[in-house]
Enzyme design. Structure first.
Site, short mmCIF file in Angstrom:
data_model
loop_
_atom_site.label_atom_id
_atom_site.label_comp_id
_atom_site.label_asym_id
_atom_site.label_seq_id
_atom_site.Cartn_x
_atom_site.Cartn_y
_atom_site.Cartn_z
N GLY A 17 -17.74 28.17 -43.29
CA GLY A 17 -17.17 27.00 -42.66
C GLY A 17 -15.66 27.10 -42.51
CG ASP A 50 -17.72 33.32 -40.57
OD1 ASP A 50 -18.87 32.90 -40.33
OD2 ASP A 50 -17.38 33.74 -41.69
CG ASN A 67 -17.59 30.02 -50.55
OD1 ASN A 67 -17.83 29.01 -51.19
ND2 ASN A 67 -18.50 30.63 -49.81
CG ASN A 122 -27.48 38.30 -37.77
OD1 ASN A 122 -28.67 38.05 -38.00
ND2 ASN A 122 -26.61 38.48 -38.76
CD GLU A 154 -21.58 30.75 -46.68
OE1 GLU A 154 -21.70 31.97 -46.84
OE2 GLU A 154 -20.47 30.18 -46.61
CB THR A 200 -15.45 40.33 -44.38
OG1 THR A 200 -15.94 41.39 -45.18
CG2 THR A 200 -15.74 39.00 -45.06
CD GLN A 204 -28.68 42.12 -28.81
OE1 GLN A 204 -28.13 41.74 -27.79
NE2 GLN A 204 -29.80 42.84 -28.80
N GLY A 205 -24.36 43.07 -33.16
CA GLY A 205 -23.44 44.04 -33.74
C GLY A 205 -22.67 44.81 -32.69
#
Length: 296
Positions: free
Chosen positions: A40, A243, A10, A182, A138, A239, A211-212
């Site tokens: 990806g 990934d 994207n 997550n 996605e 962001t 878990q952040g």
């Protein structure tokens, strides 16, 4: 050693705002950026920056955005020869709002919807040359299921990052080598009746749950549940952190690392990625990860 990613490519249109708006609300933004992304592609770039020989499988449109994204992947060393350029369909776009150390994302799939079973059949030869394959969601779910089944039948390891989360077939969960949701995604996949520890013990050596700020948890093959704590970071943009973790984890597993040490490495890589703006621009090198691990 060859690692591969089958997934989305994207262009991220990222807006920096004072905070993420509520439903029906307007807030002020300060910046807008067009940044290469897609789960990806992000994961492929994360592995390439960490030194992997990685191939990306997916689709882009025959537009300027698609051309730019292909050039970006090539520039960081990702192999792109089997990415399909689709006529008359736009390249995928993600609209991202960044605010208060978090983000909200809307994805318009575009050419990612053409990563179908027919495409997988065309690239199955080079795909099955992989030592390990990383997948996300996605792209069409029937493609995800098809790739997991194909790899399982040919003894190729699969890391399935179930994001965005939708319910998975039991056989897909069983055939995946590793599953990396997550907490929110795990609730969608498995419900909320079991505690995190109980859920992890159902899938020793397979399931890990991010878990952040707490870190990432997994159950080892011997039944021991471990929490790998997150490294403290000076957060600029989250962001692509997930990934980065998935890419780093997949690479370390491909290199023969055990589950816990692979998670320790991946957790540090993910935290480093939050300290710079943009999903791919913030991803660290292997040297940066190792230096951060030595300083812990």
């Amino acid at each position: 050693m060859k690692v591969s990613v089958v997934g989305s490519i994207n262009m991220d249109m990222t807006v920096v705002a004072e905070r993420i708006p509520l439903k029906g609300e307007t807030v002020h933004g300060s910046e807008i950026h067009h940044i290469p992304g897609g789960k990806g592609a992000n994961q492929a770039v994360a592995m390439a920056k960490l030194g992997a020989q990685v191939e990306m499988f997916g689709c882009v449109g025959d537009d300027e955005t698609g051309k730019n994204l292909l050039e970006n992947l090539k520039s960081v060393g990702v192999e792109t020869s089997h990415i399909m350029v689709v006529e008359n369909i736009p390249t995928g776009i993600a609209f991202i709002t960044v605010g208060e150390d978090d983000n909200a994302i809307v994805v318009v799939p575009g050419a990612n919807g053409m990563v179908d079973k027919a495409y997988v059949d065309r690239i199955r030869g080079p795909l099955l040359e992989s030592d390990i394959v990383l997948l996300q969601q996605e792209i069409p779910m029937e493609t995800v299921e098809y790739v997991v089944d194909l790899c399982a039948r040919h003894q190729v390891k699969v890391v399935l990052n179930p994001a965005p989360a939708v319910p998975l077939k039991k056989e897909t969960i069983e055939k995946a080598t590793y599953l990396t949701p997550n907490e929110h995604e795990a609730a969608i996949l498995f419900g909320t009746e079991l505690s995190t520890e109980e859920l992890l013990k159902r899938y020793p050596g397979k399931l890990l749950i991010t878990q952040g700020s707490k870190g990432v948890s997994a159950c080892l093959e011997d039944g021991t549940v471990v929490l790998v704590p997150a490294r403290k970071a000076h957060v600029v943009d989250t962001t692509g952190a997930g990934d980065t973790l998935n890419g780093a984890f997949t690479l370390r597993i491909a290199m023969g690392a055990d589950l816990k040490s692979a998670l320790e490495y991946a957790n540090v890589a993910a935290s480093l990625s939050t300290e710079r703006f943009g999903a791919q621009g913030g991803m660290p090198t292997d040297g940066e990860v190792r230096k951060a691990m030595e300083g812990r």
